[in-house]
Design a protein around this motif. Structure first.
Motif, PDB file in Angstrom:
ATOM      1  N   ALA A 225      -0.409   5.579 -11.975  1.00  0.00           N
ATOM      2  CA  ALA A 225      -0.371   7.029 -12.102  1.00  0.00           C
ATOM      3  C   ALA A 225       0.479   7.403 -13.303  1.00  0.00           C
ATOM      4  CB  ALA A 225       0.213   7.646 -10.818  1.00  0.00           C
TER       5      ALA A 225
ATOM      6  N   THR B  61     -11.183  -0.515  -3.920  1.00  0.00           N
ATOM      7  CA  THR B  61      -9.729  -0.546  -3.882  1.00  0.00           C
ATOM      8  C   THR B  61      -9.218  -0.282  -5.281  1.00  0.00           C
ATOM      9  OG1 THR B  61      -9.729  -2.165  -2.090  1.00  0.00           O
ATOM     10  CG2 THR B  61      -7.693  -1.913  -3.349  1.00  0.00           C
ATOM     11  N   PRO B  62      -8.634   0.888  -5.549  1.00  0.00           N
ATOM     12  CA  PRO B  62      -8.149   1.178  -6.893  1.00  0.00           C
ATOM     13  C   PRO B  62      -7.142   0.140  -7.334  1.00  0.00           C
ATOM     14  CG  PRO B  62      -8.126   3.135  -5.523  1.00  0.00           C
ATOM     15  CD  PRO B  62      -8.394   1.971  -4.616  1.00  0.00           C
TER      16      PRO B  62
ATOM     17  N   LEU C   8      -5.520   4.595   4.287  1.00  0.00           N
ATOM     18  CA  LEU C   8      -6.332   3.614   3.563  1.00  0.00           C
ATOM     19  C   LEU C   8      -6.546   2.341   4.370  1.00  0.00           C
ATOM     20  CD1 LEU C   8      -4.762   4.011   0.005  1.00  0.00           C
ATOM     21  CD2 LEU C   8      -7.098   4.592   0.659  1.00  0.00           C
TER      22      LEU C   8
ATOM     23  N   ARG D 164      -0.415   7.944   3.415  1.00  0.00           N
ATOM     24  CA  ARG D 164      -1.579   7.535   2.628  1.00  0.00           C
ATOM     25  C   ARG D 164      -1.927   6.068   2.884  1.00  0.00           C
ATOM     26  NH1 ARG D 164      -6.386   8.521   1.008  1.00  0.00           N
ATOM     27  NH2 ARG D 164      -6.897   7.892  -1.108  1.00  0.00           N
ATOM     28  N   ALA D 165      -0.910   5.220   3.006  1.00  0.00           N
ATOM     29  CA  ALA D 165      -1.157   3.808   3.288  1.00  0.00           C
ATOM     30  C   ALA D 165      -1.847   3.636   4.629  1.00  0.00           C
ATOM     31  CB  ALA D 165       0.164   3.031   3.259  1.00  0.00           C
TER      32      ALA D 165
ATOM     33  N   ALA E 101       0.831  -1.215   0.000  1.00  0.00           N
ATOM     34  CA  ALA E 101       0.000   0.000   0.000  1.00  0.00           C
ATOM     35  C   ALA E 101       0.857   1.253   0.000  1.00  0.00           C
ATOM     36  CB  ALA E 101      -0.936  -0.002   1.202  1.00  0.00           C
TER      37      ALA E 101
ATOM     38  N   ALA F 202      -4.092  -1.907  -9.083  1.00  0.00           N
ATOM     39  CA  ALA F 202      -2.735  -1.550  -9.481  1.00  0.00           C
ATOM     40  C   ALA F 202      -2.598  -1.531 -10.998  1.00  0.00           C
ATOM     41  CB  ALA F 202      -1.747  -2.570  -8.894  1.00  0.00           C
TER      42      ALA F 202
ATOM     43  N   GLU G 284       2.116   1.689  -3.608  1.00  0.00           N
ATOM     44  CA  GLU G 284       1.105   1.951  -4.621  1.00  0.00           C
ATOM     45  C   GLU G 284       0.410   3.288  -4.421  1.00  0.00           C
ATOM     46  OE1 GLU G 284      -1.517  -1.419  -4.704  1.00  0.00           O
ATOM     47  OE2 GLU G 284      -0.227  -2.461  -6.130  1.00  0.00           O
ATOM     48  N   TYR G 285       0.349   3.762  -3.174  1.00  0.00           N
ATOM     49  CA  TYR G 285      -0.413   4.973  -2.907  1.00  0.00           C
ATOM     50  C   TYR G 285       0.446   6.138  -2.445  1.00  0.00           C
ATOM     51  CZ  TYR G 285      -4.093   1.560  -3.279  1.00  0.00           C
ATOM     52  OH  TYR G 285      -4.907   0.558  -3.737  1.00  0.00           O
ATOM     53  N   GLY G 286       1.770   6.016  -2.625  1.00  0.00           N
ATOM     54  CA  GLY G 286       2.620   7.183  -2.479  1.00  0.00           C
ATOM     55  C   GLY G 286       3.124   7.508  -1.104  1.00  0.00           C
TER      56      GLY G 286
ATOM     57  N   ARG H 150     -10.794   7.262  -7.728  1.00  0.00           N
ATOM     58  CA  ARG H 150      -9.417   7.631  -8.032  1.00  0.00           C
ATOM     59  C   ARG H 150      -9.406   8.897  -8.880  1.00  0.00           C
ATOM     60  NH1 ARG H 150      -4.238   3.899  -9.596  1.00  0.00           N
ATOM     61  NH2 ARG H 150      -2.751   5.593  -9.563  1.00  0.00           N
TER      62      ARG H 150
END
Length: 291
Positions: free
Chosen positions: A289, A282-283, A30, A26-27, A17, A285, A20-22, A163
């Motif tokens: 981006a 859940t966006p 989430l 952020r992880a 996470a 993978a 994938e989410y920066g 997203r």
């Protein structure tokens, strides 16, 4: 050095996470955990493998070679775990789920997502429709669809942000704009926010343009762009082979991002819809981006 016989899946989930989410902030958000808890799980993984998994690069944390290796395996382990759990729940789940999705996802993310849901919930009758955003939201409001994944519904009370994706110029692989050269546009019929957005941006920069291809679906746009008929301007997730994101035309500023949301029409959800919505929330993978 002693190596453990298995990895902690919760630690792997935090690790994936964060990538994938920066970042860990952020992880943690989430995963509904504290940042310190996520950081501790990373340290636990590093102790298990006996070497660093991330390193600092300026203000960012980037993967080490060991981290890149573990990241690839971790995603596969988590996907298999989640699919197994869903499959066990799915044997007791039956009913119907009708999903609408904009065409931008139809050739890339959608088929794999539908296949995953079908494997997990074989007793559920899943119907999927691909259409323009306005048509999908209209079908949802008329009760023809149960869930819709689309842009353009930000003001609706039932919008669950999914997203934010970039708007970019898209052309055949290796294609680039030349200063003040006529731009051949590949578009959907009006009204279309991306068609009008492309025209407005070229007009503002004084760049000549013409419409050379009008398709009835996003798949038709991709085929025309791949064949070299012209360029398009769309929301960008994963793109089919043979086409790619282009640099902006000279003098044209970068376009703002577009928010994609899940809509349920504000109606109570059946058990199949609850599971489908959780899968969609859940966006994936598969939609990276774009820089």
């Amino acid at each position: 050095m002693f190596m453990p016989t298995h990895f902690d899946l919760d630690c792997l989930r935090s690790f994936v996470a964060a990538q994938e989410y920066g970042g860990f902030n952020r992880a943690a958000e989430l995963l509904n955990r504290s940042q310190s808890a996520v950081s501790q799980q990373l340290r636990k993984l590093e102790c298990q493998v006996g070497q660093p998994l991330v390193r600092r690069h300026g203000r960012r944390l980037v993967l080490t070679p060991a981290g890149e290796t573990l990241f690839a395996y971790a995603r596969r382990l988590l996907a298999l775990n989640d699919e197994a759990m869903a499959a066990l729940r799915g044997h007791a789940l039956a009913g119907q789920a009708r999903l609408g999705v904009v065409g931008d996802f139809a050739e890339t993310w959608l088929p794999e997502t539908l296949a995953l849901f079908r494997r997990a919930y074989p007793q559920v009758l899943l119907e999927a429709s691909v259409d323009r955003a306005s048509a999908l939201l209209d079908a949802l409001d008329r009760g023809v669809l149960d869930l819709v994944l689309t842009f353009g519904g930000d003001g609706r009370a039932d919008a669950l942000p999914w997203r934010t994706l970039p708007q970019r110029w898209i052309g055949g692989d290796g294609l680039c704009f030349k200063r003040m050269e006529m731009v051949d546009l590949v578009v959907l019929p009006a009204p279309c926010r991306f068609r009008q957005g492309a025209i407005d941006r070229l007009e503002a920069a004084g760049i000549p343009w013409r419409i050379v291809f009008t398709g009835r679906s996003v798949a038709a746009l991709w085929a025309a762009v791949r064949a070299g008929l012209g360029v398009s301007f769309r929301m960008v997730g994963e793109l089919p082979p043979g086409i790619s994101v282009m640099d902006d035309p000279p003098g044209v500023p970068r376009a703002p991002d577009v928010r994609v949301s899940i809509h349920d029409g504000g109606r109570p959800a059946s058990d199949p819809l609850v599971q489908l919505k959780q899968m969609l929330e859940t966006p994936p993978a598969l939609i990276p981006a774009v820089g």
